[in-house]
Motif scaffolding. Structure first.
Motif, mmCIF file in Angstrom:
data_model
loop_
_atom_site.group_PDB
_atom_site.id
_atom_site.type_symbol
_atom_site.label_atom_id
_atom_site.label_comp_id
_atom_site.label_asym_id
_atom_site.label_seq_id
_atom_site.Cartn_x
_atom_site.Cartn_y
_atom_site.Cartn_z
ATOM 1 N N THR A 1 0.828 -1.202 0.000
ATOM 2 C CA THR A 1 0.000 0.000 0.000
ATOM 3 C C THR A 1 0.865 1.255 0.000
ATOM 4 O OG1 THR A 1 -0.101 0.122 2.426
ATOM 5 C CG2 THR A 1 -1.750 -1.259 1.317
ATOM 6 N N TYR A 2 0.194 2.393 -0.092
ATOM 7 C CA TYR A 2 0.889 3.680 -0.094
ATOM 8 C C TYR A 2 1.713 3.864 1.181
ATOM 9 C CZ TYR A 2 1.408 8.745 0.505
ATOM 10 O OH TYR A 2 1.900 9.999 0.734
ATOM 11 N N GLY A 3 1.117 3.567 2.331
ATOM 12 C CA GLY A 3 1.827 3.741 3.591
ATOM 13 C C GLY A 3 3.040 2.841 3.709
ATOM 14 N N GLN A 4 2.920 1.612 3.202
ATOM 15 C CA GLN A 4 4.034 0.663 3.278
ATOM 16 C C GLN A 4 5.172 1.061 2.351
ATOM 17 O OE1 GLN A 4 1.822 -2.863 2.366
ATOM 18 N NE2 GLN A 4 0.779 -2.870 4.346
ATOM 19 N N VAL A 5 4.841 1.546 1.156
ATOM 20 C CA VAL A 5 5.871 2.035 0.244
ATOM 21 C C VAL A 5 6.542 3.269 0.829
ATOM 22 C CG1 VAL A 5 6.260 3.106 -2.017
ATOM 23 C CG2 VAL A 5 4.828 1.065 -1.831
ATOM 24 N N CYS B 1 7.553 10.124 9.964
ATOM 25 C CA CYS B 1 6.436 10.415 10.867
ATOM 26 C C CYS B 1 5.091 10.307 10.155
ATOM 27 C CB CYS B 1 6.599 11.815 11.469
ATOM 28 S SG CYS B 1 8.012 11.968 12.585
ATOM 29 N N ILE B 2 5.074 10.588 8.846
ATOM 30 C CA ILE B 2 3.848 10.436 8.062
ATOM 31 C C ILE B 2 3.576 8.957 7.780
ATOM 32 C CG2 ILE B 2 2.743 10.950 5.843
ATOM 33 C CD1 ILE B 2 4.384 13.533 5.762
ATOM 34 N N ALA B 3 4.645 8.197 7.504
ATOM 35 C CA ALA B 3 4.504 6.812 7.059
ATOM 36 C C ALA B 3 4.107 5.853 8.172
ATOM 37 C CB ALA B 3 5.803 6.347 6.410
ATOM 38 N N VAL B 4 4.664 6.040 9.360
ATOM 39 C CA VAL B 4 4.434 5.069 10.445
ATOM 40 C C VAL B 4 2.957 4.903 10.780
ATOM 41 C CG1 VAL B 4 4.822 4.646 12.904
ATOM 42 C CG2 VAL B 4 6.740 5.249 11.431
ATOM 43 N N PRO B 5 2.169 5.984 10.944
ATOM 44 C CA PRO B 5 0.755 5.785 11.298
ATOM 45 C C PRO B 5 -0.083 5.151 10.182
ATOM 46 C CG PRO B 5 1.491 8.012 11.830
ATOM 47 C CD PRO B 5 2.534 7.407 10.944
ATOM 48 N N VAL B 6 0.323 5.317 8.914
ATOM 49 C CA VAL B 6 -0.505 4.822 7.802
ATOM 50 C C VAL B 6 0.047 3.528 7.213
ATOM 51 C CG1 VAL B 6 -1.284 7.144 7.220
ATOM 52 C CG2 VAL B 6 0.745 6.215 6.094
ATOM 53 N N SER B 7 1.063 2.954 7.837
ATOM 54 C CA SER B 7 1.693 1.748 7.296
ATOM 55 C C SER B 7 0.877 0.492 7.552
ATOM 56 C CB SER B 7 3.095 1.581 7.887
ATOM 57 O OG SER B 7 3.033 1.400 9.294
ATOM 58 N N GLY B 8 -0.022 0.553 8.526
ATOM 59 C CA GLY B 8 -0.827 -0.624 8.849
ATOM 60 C C GLY B 8 -0.104 -1.642 9.707
ATOM 61 N N ILE B 9 1.043 -1.285 10.262
ATOM 62 C CA ILE B 9 1.825 -2.209 11.084
ATOM 63 C C ILE B 9 1.308 -2.176 12.528
ATOM 64 C CG2 ILE B 9 4.118 -2.696 12.024
ATOM 65 C CD1 ILE B 9 5.292 -1.502 9.472
ATOM 66 N N TYR C 1 8.537 -8.866 7.694
ATOM 67 C CA TYR C 1 8.374 -9.266 9.096
ATOM 68 C C TYR C 1 7.476 -8.270 9.837
ATOM 69 C CZ TYR C 1 9.488 -10.185 13.979
ATOM 70 O OH TYR C 1 9.392 -10.441 15.325
ATOM 71 N N LEU C 2 7.688 -6.986 9.613
ATOM 72 C CA LEU C 2 6.884 -5.968 10.286
ATOM 73 C C LEU C 2 5.417 -6.068 9.891
ATOM 74 C CD1 LEU C 2 9.199 -2.806 10.042
ATOM 75 C CD2 LEU C 2 8.930 -4.365 11.968
ATOM 76 N N LEU C 3 5.160 -6.479 8.649
ATOM 77 C CA LEU C 3 3.789 -6.584 8.146
ATOM 78 C C LEU C 3 3.153 -7.936 8.466
ATOM 79 C CD1 LEU C 3 4.280 -4.934 4.627
ATOM 80 C CD2 LEU C 3 3.205 -3.912 6.646
ATOM 81 N N ASP C 4 3.875 -8.784 9.205
ATOM 82 C CA ASP C 4 3.389 -10.119 9.579
ATOM 83 C C ASP C 4 3.159 -11.025 8.379
ATOM 84 O OD1 ASP C 4 3.314 -9.599 12.387
ATOM 85 O OD2 ASP C 4 1.455 -8.484 12.102
ATOM 86 N N ARG C 5 3.856 -10.752 7.280
ATOM 87 C CA ARG C 5 3.776 -11.642 6.126
ATOM 88 C C ARG C 5 4.775 -12.787 6.246
ATOM 89 N NH1 ARG C 5 3.183 -7.553 0.875
ATOM 90 N NH2 ARG C 5 1.513 -6.233 1.759
ATOM 91 N N GLU C 6 5.819 -12.563 7.042
ATOM 92 C CA GLU C 6 6.808 -13.589 7.327
ATOM 93 C C GLU C 6 7.114 -13.534 8.814
ATOM 94 O OE1 GLU C 6 8.003 -15.849 5.383
ATOM 95 O OE2 GLU C 6 7.432 -15.132 3.391
ATOM 96 N N ASP C 7 7.248 -14.710 9.430
ATOM 97 C CA ASP C 7 7.584 -14.743 10.855
ATOM 98 C C ASP C 7 8.902 -15.453 11.132
ATOM 99 O OD1 ASP C 7 6.869 -17.307 10.241
ATOM 100 O OD2 ASP C 7 5.254 -17.468 11.722
ATOM 101 N N SER C 8 9.678 -15.697 10.057
ATOM 102 C CA SER C 8 10.955 -16.368 10.200
ATOM 103 C C SER C 8 11.944 -15.497 10.986
ATOM 104 C CB SER C 8 11.546 -16.704 8.827
ATOM 105 O OG SER C 8 12.878 -17.166 8.937
ATOM 106 N N PHE C 9 12.765 -16.135 11.805
ATOM 107 C CA PHE C 9 13.778 -15.431 12.588
ATOM 108 C C PHE C 9 14.800 -14.752 11.678
ATOM 109 C CE2 PHE C 9 17.827 -15.494 15.023
ATOM 110 C CZ PHE C 9 17.453 -14.629 16.041
#
Length: 258
Positions: free
Chosen positions: A54-58, A126-134, A218-226
């Motif tokens: 998404t826009y926030g993640q990019v 600061c703009i990206a963190v709230p809209v990243s969905g993380i 990892y931050l988006l919970d798409r991968e949980d590998s160490f």
């Protein structure tokens, strides 16, 4: 450390002698950097996502790379004087001093006007963190901090590697800027959008994907590998070939005699 601190203060004072010029240069860095931000915003005004991001993640990817680059350039950008030092024989004077060579190069040549680029990256972050969905947790915050710190180290290594090539290449090294300023432009989007070949290049050759793409998953919970979690730390292995190239060049250095 006291010597390097004095170097730092002297360089800061010298750049602040002409305060208006310094402020205008810093402001120019700040405003110019926003062109890339508005470019991303314009693209996402026409589409909803790129490669499932998404826009926030990019925007988060963009801010991480820009923040890492601005720190790495402010510290390592002074290494751009290295080829001139070799050609003019000034490196000989540095070699006879009982201090480490690299700090003698980077501390007196830091460009504090790059604070404008750093400020821009912080604002975008600061703009990206709230809209990243993380869904942020202390563990994810730690990984995010590692992304920025390790990314700064990688960009510093790229500046050092270009400086080290001056031992072997006579003439302009401007074409090697593709590995610094060019990498910054590539990092505006998750590296997967460029295809598998480019992703592998940024994983195994210049490991910027290890501080941008894989930890983002990892931050988006798409991968949980160490491995995805510690991938920024794995990128620090890039220090080994960088320092090896620098040491080989230094060992084979021959004075110009000037």
């Amino acid at each position: 450390m006291r010597l390097y601190w004095n170097y730092f203060l002297m360089e800061l004072k010298s750049q602040m002698q002409y305060k208006i010029s310094f402020l205008l240069t810093t402001l120019g860095q700040f405003l110019t950097a926003f062109t890339s931000f508005f470019g991303i915003k314009f693209i996402f005004s026409r589409i909803s996502g790129i490669d499932d991001f998404t826009y926030g993640q990019v925007l988060l990817c963009f801010s991480v790379i820009m923040l890492s680059f601005s720190i790495g350039e402010m510290i390592g950008g002074g290494l751009a004087v290295f080829p001139n030092l070799l050609r003019e024989g000034e490196l000989d004077r540095i070699l006879v001093r009982p201090r480490r060579i690299i700090p003698q190069l980077i501390v007196p040549n830091m460009d504090f006007s790059r604070l404008g680029l750093l400020l821009q990256a912080v604002i975008v972050l600061c703009i990206a963190v709230p809209v990243s969905g993380i869904q942020w947790t202390p563990q994810k915050a730690l990984v995010f901090g590692m992304m920025i710190i390790c990314g700064s180290v990688i960009f510093f290594c790229l500046f050092l590697m270009i400086a080290a090539f001056a031992f072997f290449i006579i003439g302009s090294l401007d074409f090697l800027n593709i590995f610094t300023y060019g990498m910054r432009q590539f990092g505006r989007y998750p590296f997967s959008v460029y295809g598998d070949t480019i992703l592998r290049f940024f994983t195994f050759v210049v490991p910027l994907a290890l501080v941008q793409y894989y930890p983002l998953l990892y931050l988006l919970d798409r991968e949980d590998s160490f491995l995805y979690m510690i991938s920024p730390l794995l990128s620090l292995l890039f220090l080994l070939p960088t320092l090896l190239l620098y040491r080989i060049g230094l060992r084979n250095y021959k004075s110009t005699g000037s």
